[in-house]
Write a protein that holds these residues in place. Structure first.
Motif, PDB file in Angstrom:
ATOM      1  N   MET A  81       0.881  -1.232  -0.034  1.00  0.00           N
ATOM      2  CA  MET A  81       0.046  -0.062   0.036  1.00  0.00           C
ATOM      3  C   MET A  81       0.942   1.183  -0.097  1.00  0.00           C
ATOM      4  O   MET A  81       1.854   1.375   0.679  1.00  0.00           O
ATOM      5  CB  MET A  81      -0.716  -0.111   1.367  1.00  0.00           C
ATOM      6  CG  MET A  81      -1.475   1.324   1.706  1.00  0.00           C
ATOM      7  SD  MET A  81      -2.776   1.275   2.867  1.00  0.00           S
ATOM      8  CE  MET A  81      -4.258   1.039   1.520  1.00  0.00           C
ATOM      9  N   THR A  82       0.513   2.236  -0.819  1.00  0.00           N
ATOM     10  CA  THR A  82       1.265   3.448  -0.835  1.00  0.00           C
ATOM     11  C   THR A  82       0.996   4.301   0.150  1.00  0.00           C
ATOM     12  O   THR A  82      -0.302   4.229   0.698  1.00  0.00           O
ATOM     13  CB  THR A  82       1.178   3.950  -2.449  1.00  0.00           C
ATOM     14  OG1 THR A  82      -0.254   4.493  -2.282  1.00  0.00           O
ATOM     15  CG2 THR A  82       1.671   3.529  -3.585  1.00  0.00           C
ATOM     16  N   ALA A  83       1.616   5.317   0.562  1.00  0.00           N
ATOM     17  CA  ALA A  83       1.283   6.384   1.644  1.00  0.00           C
ATOM     18  C   ALA A  83       0.086   6.999   1.239  1.00  0.00           C
ATOM     19  O   ALA A  83      -0.700   7.205   2.052  1.00  0.00           O
ATOM     20  CB  ALA A  83       2.535   7.075   1.666  1.00  0.00           C
ATOM     21  N   MET A  84      -0.035   7.143  -0.150  1.00  0.00           N
ATOM     22  CA  MET A  84      -1.162   7.966  -0.493  1.00  0.00           C
ATOM     23  C   MET A  84      -2.474   7.362  -0.369  1.00  0.00           C
ATOM     24  O   MET A  84      -3.607   7.678   0.156  1.00  0.00           O
ATOM     25  CB  MET A  84      -1.050   8.220  -2.129  1.00  0.00           C
ATOM     26  CG  MET A  84      -2.270   9.071  -2.722  1.00  0.00           C
ATOM     27  SD  MET A  84      -2.192  10.869  -1.720  1.00  0.00           S
ATOM     28  CE  MET A  84      -0.749  11.728  -2.300  1.00  0.00           C
ATOM     29  N   SER A  85      -2.338   5.855  -0.421  1.00  0.00           N
ATOM     30  CA  SER A  85      -3.703   5.039  -0.326  1.00  0.00           C
ATOM     31  C   SER A  85      -3.946   4.953   1.105  1.00  0.00           C
ATOM     32  O   SER A  85      -5.163   4.910   1.314  1.00  0.00           O
ATOM     33  CB  SER A  85      -3.597   3.759  -1.146  1.00  0.00           C
ATOM     34  OG  SER A  85      -2.491   2.995  -0.924  1.00  0.00           O
ATOM     35  N   ALA A  86      -3.016   4.856   1.715  1.00  0.00           N
ATOM     36  CA  ALA A  86      -3.226   4.631   3.035  1.00  0.00           C
ATOM     37  C   ALA A  86      -3.766   5.964   3.659  1.00  0.00           C
ATOM     38  O   ALA A  86      -4.737   5.997   4.578  1.00  0.00           O
ATOM     39  CB  ALA A  86      -1.877   4.569   3.892  1.00  0.00           C
ATOM     40  N   MET A  87      -3.598   7.213   3.114  1.00  0.00           N
ATOM     41  CA  MET A  87      -4.061   8.341   3.561  1.00  0.00           C
ATOM     42  C   MET A  87      -5.472   8.530   3.262  1.00  0.00           C
ATOM     43  O   MET A  87      -6.420   9.090   3.962  1.00  0.00           O
ATOM     44  CB  MET A  87      -3.347   9.423   2.946  1.00  0.00           C
ATOM     45  CG  MET A  87      -3.669  10.762   3.420  1.00  0.00           C
ATOM     46  SD  MET A  87      -2.490  12.101   2.425  1.00  0.00           S
ATOM     47  CE  MET A  87      -3.682  12.332   1.175  1.00  0.00           C
ATOM     48  N   ILE A  88      -5.707   8.172   1.992  1.00  0.00           N
ATOM     49  CA  ILE A  88      -7.199   7.963   1.679  1.00  0.00           C
ATOM     50  C   ILE A  88      -8.019   7.025   2.407  1.00  0.00           C
ATOM     51  O   ILE A  88      -9.032   7.339   2.811  1.00  0.00           O
ATOM     52  CB  ILE A  88      -7.212   7.568   0.138  1.00  0.00           C
ATOM     53  CG1 ILE A  88      -6.621   8.769  -0.863  1.00  0.00           C
ATOM     54  CG2 ILE A  88      -8.754   7.191  -0.384  1.00  0.00           C
ATOM     55  CD1 ILE A  88      -6.227   8.172  -2.214  1.00  0.00           C
ATOM     56  N   THR A  89      -7.595   6.076   2.664  1.00  0.00           N
ATOM     57  CA  THR A  89      -8.130   4.959   3.491  1.00  0.00           C
ATOM     58  C   THR A  89      -8.622   5.737   4.741  1.00  0.00           C
ATOM     59  O   THR A  89      -9.682   5.435   5.433  1.00  0.00           O
ATOM     60  CB  THR A  89      -7.440   3.751   3.720  1.00  0.00           C
ATOM     61  OG1 THR A  89      -7.280   3.043   2.342  1.00  0.00           O
ATOM     62  CG2 THR A  89      -8.150   2.590   4.509  1.00  0.00           C
ATOM     63  N   ILE A  90      -7.606   6.152   5.605  1.00  0.00           N
ATOM     64  CA  ILE A  90      -7.780   6.943   6.767  1.00  0.00           C
ATOM     65  C   ILE A  90      -8.761   7.973   6.678  1.00  0.00           C
ATOM     66  O   ILE A  90      -9.377   8.245   7.618  1.00  0.00           O
ATOM     67  CB  ILE A  90      -6.229   7.276   7.318  1.00  0.00           C
ATOM     68  CG1 ILE A  90      -5.486   6.000   7.882  1.00  0.00           C
ATOM     69  CG2 ILE A  90      -6.349   8.194   8.519  1.00  0.00           C
ATOM     70  CD1 ILE A  90      -4.054   6.212   7.894  1.00  0.00           C
ATOM     71  N   ALA A  91      -8.712   8.649   5.690  1.00  0.00           N
ATOM     72  CA  ALA A  91      -9.756   9.782   5.391  1.00  0.00           C
ATOM     73  C   ALA A  91     -11.046   9.229   5.366  1.00  0.00           C
ATOM     74  O   ALA A  91     -11.944  10.006   6.104  1.00  0.00           O
ATOM     75  CB  ALA A  91      -9.270  10.698   4.194  1.00  0.00           C
TER      76      ALA A  91
END
Lengths: 315, 232
Positions: B1-11
């Motif tokens: 998982m990229t940091a960006m997709s982690a950020m989107i999931t957390i968002a």
């Protein structure tokens, strides 16, 4: 590859000791042992079990020494954390989410692709017996359901190592039996599973492979029976229930390996420093005397006795 | 998982939790208060009414972003649900970024909607675009400050942030001393152009934008430093 390797690992919280100088390697690296399986991390409350679990999960960084999982530091290495499934001790999760949403999100965060995460989450919940409740919000769950949901969050992404911190706390007996069965099945399927508990019979029901931790230190590790055998400073107890216990006492009275003999109307308890020789002599006494033996066993071959010996708790 | 997709999931998680929780509804009710105030004072015909309404709106500005951001981060740390996050291959900054991306726009929209409706009700016309932009910029910076304070004092993140702005930032911003340049609300007033002409000459808008950016950067650095050090 070694699943977990701790070398002189210590952790302090300010002035408070979490674990001290722990050196330990998970089973599976020792020749002759199978990879995978369940290891019980046993110790009283405050012994350092959760600290060790958190160090293994990458939540904490060792204050001194090193702890590696699959050869890398779980605190620093994101890739290693993909291979770990961890359930914390506490119950709190994102209660506003449904079980399926929660497990899906956890699978996503662990690296499962978006297209597969929901199916993987549903399968994990199904494996934990939560199919009927997966669309309900976690907020309304019982403790047993929460524990099973937590376990599903740990397994959904297919990790190689499962770290389950007190997974049976507060669970009713029926759910406990189910969870134990499911953990054992995961272990049998080749996962390396570390389960912590302060409840002896929970660990006994899960595995005979234990690590005893007390006051931040590993006191012993290995098979519970092997550990018991290694504790040579404590005599091994053998209890025989038979029709004429005095006949056994007469036959073994002169044995130099016996340190204590206790007798009552129906049984005799022998404390020996040489269990093998004692069992041989006992068998001979029974056969020679024609005794009727109702039961024969060692009260020390259970986890409670081992734990008490190791921690110095008087029985 | 990229940091960006982690950020989107957390968002996404932050949004779902907000929508299904109580904080959003409380914030909505609070956003109605300036509108209620505008209703009460609308027939006064006072020339200073827009500035008066803006002062009330500023009170909302220093409460709503902390309510959403500080609560989201503080609760995560206090409830120890970070244990789930830290044990995943997720960079820690993505947790802060995800929450900021999800919650700051909602806080800003609430404040702006409240301001526009209050303006329409109070003075019969939509507020100037400059005031809207100033409140949006201020909302973002206050959300970042709330995020930083919540990582420092998770248990009292909201209370501390609101107290800081009400009793330190707002009074400091009103001081005729260089100390006022540390005040977020001072720069928001500068950008909005709600000051007197004399004061507006003293505090031009260009440096105010820069000052807000610096304050945001400073608090972001504190939040990132702190989140890296927090152990679950």
């Amino acid at each position: 590859m070694t699943a977990i390797k701790a070398e002189n690992c210590s952790k302090w919280y300010g002035q408070i000791l979490g674990i001290s100088n722990v050196t330990w390697t998970t089973p599976g690296t020792t020749p002759g042992r199978l990879t995978g399986g369940v290891v019980g991390l046993l110790g009283p409350n405050g012994a350092g079990k959760s600290t060790l679990m958190k160090l293994m999960a990458g939540l904490l960084r060792p204050s001194r020494g090193a702890l590696t999982v699959f050869g890398a530091s779980p605190y620093d290495d994101l890739e290693v954390r993909r291979r770990i499934g961890y359930t914390p001790e506490h119950e709190k999760a994102w209660d506003e989410l449904t079980a399926l949403e929660l497990v899906t999100v956890m699978a996503r965060l662990a690296g499962t692709p978006r297209t597969r995460a929901r199916d993987a989450a549903a399968a994990a919940l199904d494996a934990m017996g939560m199919t009927d409740a997966m669309h309900r919000r976690v907020r309304g769950f019982s403790k047993g359901m929460r524990q099973r949901t937590k376990l599903a969050t740990a397994i959904a992404h297919g990790p190689d190592l499962l770290l389950l911190d007190e997974p049976l706390t507060g669970v009713d007996p029926v759910a406990r039996a189910e969870i134990i069965e499911r953990i054992r099945a995961l272990g049998a399927a080749g996962k390396t599973i570390i389960v912590s508990s302060h409840v002896l019979y929970e660990i006994e029901a899960l595995t005979s492979e234990i690590v005893v931790i007390h006051r931040g230190q590993v006191l012993a590790e290995g098979n519970v029976f092997e550990i018991r055998r290694l504790i040579d400073k404590h005599p091994h107890r053998i209890r025989v229930e038979c029709d004429r216990p005095r006949a056994i006492v007469r036959a073994l009275a002169e044995a130099d390996h016996l340190s204590k003999i206790s007798i009552d109307a129906t049984s005799v308890t022998l404390e020996t420093r040489d269990p093998d020789r004692c069992y041989d002599q006992l068998a001979a006494a029974v056969l020679d005397g024609g005794l009727v033996v109702r039961s024969l066993g060692s009260p020390d071959n259970n986890l409670g006795a081992v734990f008490d010996y190791l921690t110095g708790t008087p029985r | 998982m990229t940091a960006m997709s982690a950020m989107i999931t957390i968002a996404w998680v932050a949004l779902v939790r907000l929508v299904r929780g109580r904080a959003l509804w409380i914030a909505l009710v609070m956003a109605l208060l300036p509108i209620g105030y505008a209703l009460v004072v609308r027939d006064g015909g006072r020339p200073d009414l827009p500035a008066d309404l803006f002062a009330v709106e500023q009170l909302l500005l220093v409460v709503v972003p902390p309510m959403l951001l500080a609560a989201a981060i503080g609760d995560e740390l206090e409830d120890r649900t970070t244990a789930y996050l830290w044990s995943r291959p997720v960079p820690r900054w993505s947790v802060l970024a995800g929450k900021l991306v999800a919650l700051a726009p909602i806080a800003i929209v609430l404040v702006l909607a409240s301001w526009i409706v209050a303006g329409l009700v109070g003075s019969g016309s939509a507020p100037p675009l400059g005031t809207v932009a100033a409140l949006a910029a201020g909302g973002l910076v206050i959300a970042i400050v709330a995020m930083g304070l919540a990582t420092l004092v998770p248990k009292h993140g909201i209370a501390l942030t609101v107290t800081y702005f009400l009793f330190l930032d707002l009074p400091i911003g009103a001081l005729p001393a260089s100390l006022r340049y540390l005040s977020v609300t001072h720069h928001v007033r500068t950008l909005a152009g709600t000051k007197t002409a004399a004061l507006a000459q003293l505090d031009p808008q260009g440096p105010a934008v820069l000052a807000l950016a610096l304050i945001a950067c400073g608090w972001s650095a504190i939040a990132l430093w702190r989140i890296r050090r927090i152990e679950a």
